[in-house]
Every structure is written in C-alpha cells, then in structure tokens.
Design an enzyme around this catalytic site. Structure first.
Site, PDB file in Angstrom:
ATOM      1  CE1 TYR A 185       0.502  -0.001   4.479  1.00 34.08           C
ATOM      2  CE2 TYR A 185      -1.817  -0.474   4.734  1.00 34.08           C
ATOM      3  CZ  TYR A 185      -0.580  -0.274   5.289  1.00 34.08           C
ATOM      4  OH  TYR A 185      -0.440  -0.342   6.635  1.00 34.08           O
ATOM      5  CD  GLU A 186      -0.297   5.661   1.401  1.00 38.68           C
ATOM      6  OE1 GLU A 186       0.069   6.491   0.564  1.00 38.68           O
ATOM      7  OE2 GLU A 186      -1.438   5.638   1.878  1.00 38.68           O
TER       8      GLU A 186
END
Lengths: 591, 591
Positions: A442-443
């Site tokens: 994620y990110e």
C-alpha cells in the site's frame, strides 16, 4: 509483549538522524533534549502498555460490518480516546489548530511505537495525518477552521480515497465524478476500494479526502481534483449536521491487520439513509490540481508506512529474542551449561537474530534520516530548504520500500526462530508476518517506489544530490576506517566498497535515463533500491556505533558490514548486467 | 486455478534428473517413457481438476474437533477416496503389498502436483508414505502383513509421532514411555504435539508410528524405540477391533494449511472411550533402535516436504502470471498498444515473474535429482549403490531447505505481483504464503538441514563425494560455455564462477570441521546451503536448456545465471568471513 526500545530510538534520532545537531542549530524552535526524552518515554509507555494489548484482539475480532456500520474490536475505542487525550495525535499539527508543532522526527519515532504495538491501530492516525497535511497546505481558511482543529486533536479521523478497481497504482484512470453545485460545493458520485479506516466507530465524524473528476476535466492525471467529503456535514456552530451520502459498502477479508477496516466506500448512490442525492464535497486546492494535493498526503504517508516496516520488525525481533533466550533444545557447540542450551546459543539462531536486529536498525536509521530531512526543509529557506527537500524526496522511496521489505523478511525470520510454535497463531509471530505483508504494497507498491527513486529522485539537483549524499555517507565510512578500532573489524573497508557500488549504480542509472534507455533503468530499479538501503543503512549503523559507548552497537555494525553488506556487489551486478537477460526472457513467461 | 505443468515436469525428470538414462540403463525395471508420460498426464489431470478445488475449502473450513473426533473439510473425503481408487497412494509401495513399485522420481513428481493443488491435502499421504517405508524396512512380517496392504492402498493412513513440548528438534529429550506387556506387545503412555493428520475422518483406521522410551532405556537418543499404535486394533481376519487408547486432545490454530489437522495426541490416559488403560503398541525394529527407524521415515519425508516448497511456488507462479497478463495499469516503457498495458509488460513485474519461475524450476530440479539418486541407490549394488545413497543423502537437506525457502519467497513475490488484491484472502495468493510458511519448519527446520548438510553430508565418501558432485555440475557448465550460443549470454562463465564458490566453501567447511572449529562451520551452514542450492539449481536449468529445443528454457537459464547467481559470491563471503563478527556480536543481542 512489545517493550518500546526508547533508548535505541532516542540514540538513533539524536546521533544518527541528526536531531541533536538540529536542536543545537536552533532549527527546531525551543525543543530540548529533555523534552525529546520525556516524549519518547511517555510514548513508549503508552505503546507498550495500552496499544500492544490490542494486537491480538484486533486480529481475532476484526471489524464486522452491519448495515454500513463498522464495529471496531473490543477495547479499541477506549484506547484511541485515551491516546488522543494524551495529545498523541496532535504532535505535528500547527499550533493555531491545537497542534504542538513538534518535528516530524518525533512523530515518526512515536509512529514506530504505535505500530510496533499494533500496525492495525497505527495505520488509522497515519491517514489522519495525511489528511491534515493536505488541508494545511491546500484548503481554504474556512475548511481549515472547520475541520483542522478536530482532525489535529484526533476527535475526528481522516481518510485518503484514491483507489478504484481499475485505478490502483494508476490514479489517472479513476472514474469517480464530481459535479458543481450552485452553492459552490460539489456532489461526488462513484465508489472507491481499499479505503483504510473508511468507516468505524472510533470517532463521531470521518473526513474523507476523495479524488474525483469534474465533467469537463482533461483525461488522465491532469483532470483529477481533490474533495473533502465528511461523513456528517458540520453545522455553523461546529455541531454535527446531516448524514452525508457516503457509506461503507463492504469490508475486505484480509491476510492481516484485521483490526484496520478496509472499506469499499460508496459516494452518492442515494442510499436510503442519506437525505439528498450525491455526497456533498468541498474542493481542496484548485480544480484539476488534485494530484499535487494528493502528493502532499502521499509523501509523508510513504514515510509513515516505511516506519510500519521498522515497527513490525522491531516487534518480531523482540518476540524472537525472548523465545530464543527461553527455549532450550540440544547443546550448542561449546555449551558448558547444564542440559540443553537456550537456542540463542546456537550459531545459526544467532545469525537469524543478528540479521533481524541489524536490518531493523538499518531501516529505522533511514526512516529517521528522512524525517530529519523533512524537518530541516521546513525550518530552512532558499537553497538550504531546497537541499533538504531534495534529501527528503530522495530518501522517501527507500524509507518506504526498503523498510517494508525488511518488515516482511524480519517477521518471517521471527517465525523461523520459533520453530513449530511460530506457525501456531496463539504465539503471535505469525500475525506479525501477516500484518507486515501489506506494507510493501500500500501507499505505492515497492516496485513503484523503486521506479520513483530511479526516475524522479536520481535526477534531483541536476543529478548532483545523490552524489552529495553518497559523499556524506563516505565520510562516515572513512571515520570508521580511520578509527583503527579492532572492534570494527573490516567495517570501514566494507562500507567504502558498498558505497562505491551505490555510486557506480547511481551513475549507471542516470546515464541510462539520459540515453533514453528507460526499460533498462526500470529493470534495475528494485535491486538498486535494495542496494541503496543496505549501503546507507550499514553506514548509519556505523555512525550509531561511532557516537556510542555501547560495545553492542559496534558489534552490530560490524556484523552487518561483514555479513549482510556483501549483497551489494551482487545487486550492482544485477542492476548493470541484469537487464539484457531479463528482456530476452519474455519467452520463458509464456503461460 | 492450478494447471499441472506436465511437460515441464516430464522434461525435468527425464533430461535433468536422469530418468531417461536410468530407463536406458535398465535400472527402472520395465518402466517406459510412455508409461511415465501416461502417469504424469493422469496425475496432472487429477491434481488440477480434483485436488486444486479443495484448496480454499480447506482453508476456510479447517478441521474442527469435537469429542476427540476431527471432521475434514467438505468434499475432502470424496476426493481422497477417488484418489486412492486411482492407485495414487500405491505408486511406490512394494508389489507384494499391492504397490506398483514405481520409482521415487514418479512419486515425487506426483507429490508435487498434489501439493500444488493443495498442500494441506498433499501432506497426509506424505506421512503415510513415511510410515510405509519405516514398516517395510524394520517391521516384523506379521506387522507388515497386517498393516502394509491397507497403508499402501491408502485405505488407512499413517502418522509420525515424534514431537513433544520439550522435544522438538531434539528428539532425544522425549518422555513418552512404553511398557512391556506380557503378550509381547507394549503399552504407550504420554502425549505428542504437532501430529499431522493425527486424527481425521478420511480413513477408518489411522496407524501411528510413535517414538517412546522403555523404562530401562539409556538416556538421550540411544534410548528411543519406535512403536506402531493403531487407532483401532485389528482382528485376525483383518476387520477392525477395539478402539485403542489413543485420542486427539486438541487441534492447533495455524497460520496456514488449515485443511491439515495438526493434533495433540494423548496415549494411554484411560480416556473414557478406551476399554483398557495404555495404548497398545507393537515394536518396530529393535528396542532402543528407534532413531534409525525414524531416519528411514524422515529422510524421504524431508524430500517430500522439499517438494511442497516447489509445489506452492509453482502454484504461486501460475497465479501471478495469470494476474499479470490480465491486469492493466499504466503504460510500460515501449508499450505501443491501446491504453494501459498489462502489468506483465513492466520490467519490474517481469523481474518478479522470472525470479519466481527460475527459483521454482531450480528447486524442482534439485528435488528430482535427489529422487533420482534414491532410485539409483535402490537399483544398484556395492560401490554403485553406496555412491547413489551418498548422493541422495547429500541432496536431501538441500532439497528440503532450499526448496521450502523458495516456496516462501516465491509465494511472497506472488502476493506482491497482485498488488492490493494479493492481500485480500479471496484472491488466494495470500493463502499460498500462509501455507508455504510451515515447510521451512517441519521435518527439521531449515537451520537443522543446513547443519546436517555441513556436519554429516560434506564428510560423505571421506569428503570426496561433494567434489565428485561439483565436478559433474562443472561438466554441464563447461558444455554451456563451449556451446558458443549467444542465447546463453554469460551463462557458462557465471555457472563456473558459482561452482568455484561452491567448491571453495565446501572445502573451507570441511577444513573447519577437521580442525574442530564446529561453531565457525555451523555459523556458515545456512548461507552455504543457499549457495549450494543456487549453484546446483542454476546448473540444472542450463542442463534443461541444453537438452531442449525451447528458447524459453535457455532464456530462463540465462536470466537465472545473470541475475540471481551473483548472490553466490556474497554467500561465499558470508560463510568464510562471517563467523568472526557473528560471534563477536553476542553483546548486541542483550535484551
């Protein structure tokens, strides 16, 4: 159970990352060494005694969804309220909105502790911080006055709504639409997936920052705007008004971080409980300039996710160490004690534990150095500010990707140290790997981070910034080599050799880009990022040892240099010579 | 969904492992190439269409325990019955007990397929096979006649009962006791943990092989005896008799392989359902010689666990490849197609997929070569048999540890290729990592395998066997170098350099052992085993390419040699120079 390594965190902040120097230079206001110690001590206590007990509860209970309402695991709300009462959410917020304006270094150090306690707990405030930063930088004064005080205090939480099924890494492909209303607000329609803390009962209101496209917007990333969409509208007196037309339509069943609700969010589908069609939103920044606003959120969020890797690694190390000191099996070579030896006496187990500790400390150093650069950029002006902003930009993808890979690797070694018990959920070692596994994704996946490092960060300062950085690291390596301390063994030479690998590959990639060999440069991005992390991390460990009286720090720096750092020459080879065979092997992938 | 790579498996068996040569030499009876193909084809069909659908069902349902009874997941019993009806359990059993006496190579190849379908399904028959081998080698004729026909057919399943809470890797520390009864049988008392398939409803009877200690037994490993303890006693006519006093007292809640019941087994606690106190057992082999019998079970079980690593890696690769061909995000450099490119076009994703495929193929080759050596040893006599037994012994720890590490690494990369979807359980990529994570632990942790390789396998043949092996690999490398094919790139030189690293470290470790530097040798064991696996695996990939017309095989061998093999020089450094800093760093581990 996790116990915050306050002394190690403080030493890394002060000596390795540069907090002491920054204070001495007067760049951190009236922050004092004593205040730093007091904050870290208190945060450590809260993380160890209040957050850590949430870890397994969150894993077991998850966050059930019923009629668009999400119930957080037992005890979480109480701890969250206590946590915001302690002012922990407000560390970095501006004072005009109730924040304490403390440096990012302290925020990141405390984030490490919350996430070591429970990654699922720690990720919520990370998103709130991202929302705060985006609003501080881009929102109108009216929006700021309405929303920032409660976001800074943590009374309300924030979210980032980027992803749609067809638009993951590629946000330009998103389809959520925004329509202009006559009163200057907007109506948002569409759905978003993978929204962390999109719905929950920790706070009375939730402030969504949502990327959407106006009807007349250009295609791709240049047609994206950012909107603030609160769960409840806010009356002029600050009280909560009507329920907005944004609802949670589903919760993902994930491998880990079960205590963090990952929501599908539905905007403006006329859901029965909303009075008006369309989710009411306010523009943040300018129309079609949402991507810039998003990057404000994302940059620091990437660092914050990087620190999650450090945090889980630290927790996994502590757990494995405790087990290895307790568990007895066989007699290690040279063991003269009674009966079986604790498994920590076995050389192979020592190798595992030292690898865990070394990688964790290296990743921590890089993340803290990145936070330091952010603080320096904020307190500087002109060229100085630009220099430190470049430094923060350079280190962000490494802090994100290297650290989260370390989180997964260290958590996996932690299971191995536990033997059969590591595979049993009650032990807790398995959960750490399950939790850690999301952070490289994620990110921005770690592959995207590596490409960002090569494509956007190596050219910083006209290609000179990376050279300056390597030169700084080399000065540390030379100090070690010059120290003539037998305790360092070959550390100095090993560091210099790896920094040479870092410099060579950096130059090679810059030239490949300059020649338009984009594919070749991208093919080497992931090995390059790891090389960067190992070489920089090893140097920081040596810096930590040079600035410390503890023999253990020198020993760890040496172990890292003499055992883990040899990987950089293999990685250099992969960057420089690997692409040809990679492109030739497309035929091997035919399914 | 998994589709068995029958062509690749056949090619690896025949050309890389040596099945074709063995047939040509008449060492495998009347086995023909056509029969091999037919068996692999049928097994592949069964694994893909019948076993693979059990994967997620097993994960979701687990194996609930109620009143000492374990219920297997829905559909498992039907598939198991169909599987034994197809004769798949009886491949290697002796003909006198209803087996087909087929070579271990075929058993291992089919095991790969069952385990790719579902590791939790595949592990059950692995244990049965271990029990069959122990009984064939050590049991009395009476025991053989009573139990082997039904174990060989799979009508009954077998288990291995080694572990106790204080005795995991160190079986010498076990406390389960056996008492002599007047009728020549024994009574077993005690409890065992982590017993795979210890209780279930797939078969009417379960045959436990249990390590226990007689009252007058010497301490440690020299006082261990092996007993056969059936769940139901067997009447003279072969029908099931009284329920024996062995019951499942608990099921572990594990990270993965939820479809495989991991049981605590209680022997002789007078459980209400048993008529007589003490579990009735029969001695297998001689009193106090149980360890030798156990090694018979364990050696092949280690290879079978190694193949689980290969199997999960293959499943993870197929899943990731399918996703990467389907999923579109952004435009890869050089992409000229419409819109976003499939992510397989991105160089970083290609690197991930090629790494997955290369490691999987390398691990498969080593495991099959090990199975080949077992078959050759069985069909040989005198020095020839000894040579091949040494070869099997040398390769077993590598086949176990390298392959299972590969299983974990490849499954983890598989999650990464899926991006956010990889973390969502429905996708199935996460389960493969959760399942794979046990394989480096059970049947002797990979750390133990590495020590076994260094301590017991390097000295084989007076230290000469490893040299012979490296010389064989070197001959392959020289053929590649001499082929002058541009498609191989630098493969030949790279292989030769890595084999040099393998030889140098082997010699260094042999000398360290000879000088009594046990700790230093053990400290390098894990990096040495990985070096061994990489160098041997890379050579086998080249051998596969030399014996094939497919360009993809050459390209994969080259990718492996030019991208993954550079790691061996780093590993050599770790083996030879790493120990000093490791021992010096004990102080860094103080908690």
């Amino acid at each position: 159970m996790y116990r915050a390594p306050v002394e190690e965190i403080a030493h890394t902040l002060k000596i390795v990352a540069g907090l002491d120097d920054a204070i001495a230079q007067g760049r951190l206001g009236d922050l004092s060494d004593d205040l730093v110690d007091a904050i870290l001590e208190e945060a450590g206590k809260f993380a160890s005694t209040r957050v850590a007990p949430l870890l397994q509860i969150g894993d077991e209970h998850g966050t059930p969804l019923k009629d668009a309402d999400v119930t957080m695991p037992p005890g979480w709300k109480e701890v969250y309220r206590e946590w915001i009462s302690g002012g922990w959410n407000a560390l970095t917020g501006k004072e005009e909105f109730g924040g304490q304006s403390l440096p990012m270094m302290l925020a990141i150090a405390t984030f490490e502790m919350w996430n070591s306690g429970s990654m699922a707990f720690g990720i919520g405030p990370t998103l709130t911080l991202g929302a705060i930063e985006a609003l501080e930088a881009h929102a109108t004064d009216e929006l700021k006055q309405t929303f920032l005080p409660k976001l800074v205090s943590g009374e309300w939480m924030g979210t980032m709504n980027l992803t749609e099924p067809q638009a993951g890494s590629d946000v330009g492909a998103l389809r959520t639409r925004a329509e202009r209303a006559e009163d200057g607000t907007y109506r948002i329609f569409g759905s978003k997936i993978f929204i962390t803390y999109g719905e929950h009962d920790l706070t009375e209101n939730i402030i969504h920052l949502v990327l959407a496209r106006l009807p007349d917007a250009p295609a791709g990333t240049k047609g994206i705007s950012l909107f603030l969409v609160p769960k409840f509208l806010v009356n002029e007196d600050g009280s909560l008004g009507a329920r907005n037309d944004v609802f949670c339509g589903g919760i993902e069943h994930k491998m880990g971080i079960h205590g963090s609700p990952t929501c599908t969010m539905i905007y403006g589908d006329g859901f029965a409980r909303a009075k008006k069609p369309g989710a009411v939103g306010w523009l943040v920044g300018e129309e079609n300039r949402g991507l810039a606003c998003m990057f404000t959120m994302m940059n620091n969020a990437r660092l914050a996710v990087g620190i999650q890797g450090v945090a889980v690694a630290e927790a996994a190390y502590q757990k494995a160490l405790a087990y290895a000191e307790e568990r007895r099996q066989m007699r290690a070579p040279g063991w003269t004690g009674e009966g079986m030896s604790p498994i920590i006496e076995h050389p192979d187990v020592q190798r595992n534990l030292l690898t865990m500790k070394g990688l964790t400390a290296a990743a921590r150093s890089i993340a803290y150095a990145c936070a330091h650069a952010i603080d320096m950029a904020k307190s500087g002006t002109g060229d100085d500010a630009r220099h430190w902003a470049d430094r923060a930009n350079l280190l962000t993808p490494v802090a994100k990707a290297f650290s989260t890979d370390v989180g997964v690797d260290v958590a996996s070694i932690g299971i191995q140290v536990h033997g059969g018990m590591g595979f049993i959920e009650e032990t807790g070692a398995a959960q750490l790997l399950r939790d850690a596994r999301i952070a490289p994704i994620y990110e921005g996946t770690n592959g995207i981070q590596a490409i960002d490092l090569v494509q956007r960060k190596l050219p910083l300062g006209g290609g000179e910034h990376i050279k300056t950085y390597v030169a700084e690291l080399r000065a540390v390596a030379k100090s070690v080599a010059a120290s003539n301390s037998a305790d360092f063994g070959e550390t100095g030479q090993r560091l210099l050799a790896s920094l040479e690998d870092l410099e060579t590959t950096s130059l090679w990639l810059q030239q490949a880009l300059a020649k338009g060999k984009i594919s070749a440069a991208f093919a080497g991005a992931t090995p390059y990022l790891r090389l960067f992390g190992l070489a920089a991390g090893a140097t920081y460990l040596a810096k930590s040892a040079l600035g410390s009286e503890q023999a253990g720090r020198t020993a760890l720096a040496r172990f890292f240099a003499e055992n883990l750092l040899s990987e950089t020459s293999a990685l250099k080879d992969r960057v420089i010579h690997g692409a040809a065979s990679l492109f030739g092997a497309r035929s091997a992938l035919a399914s």
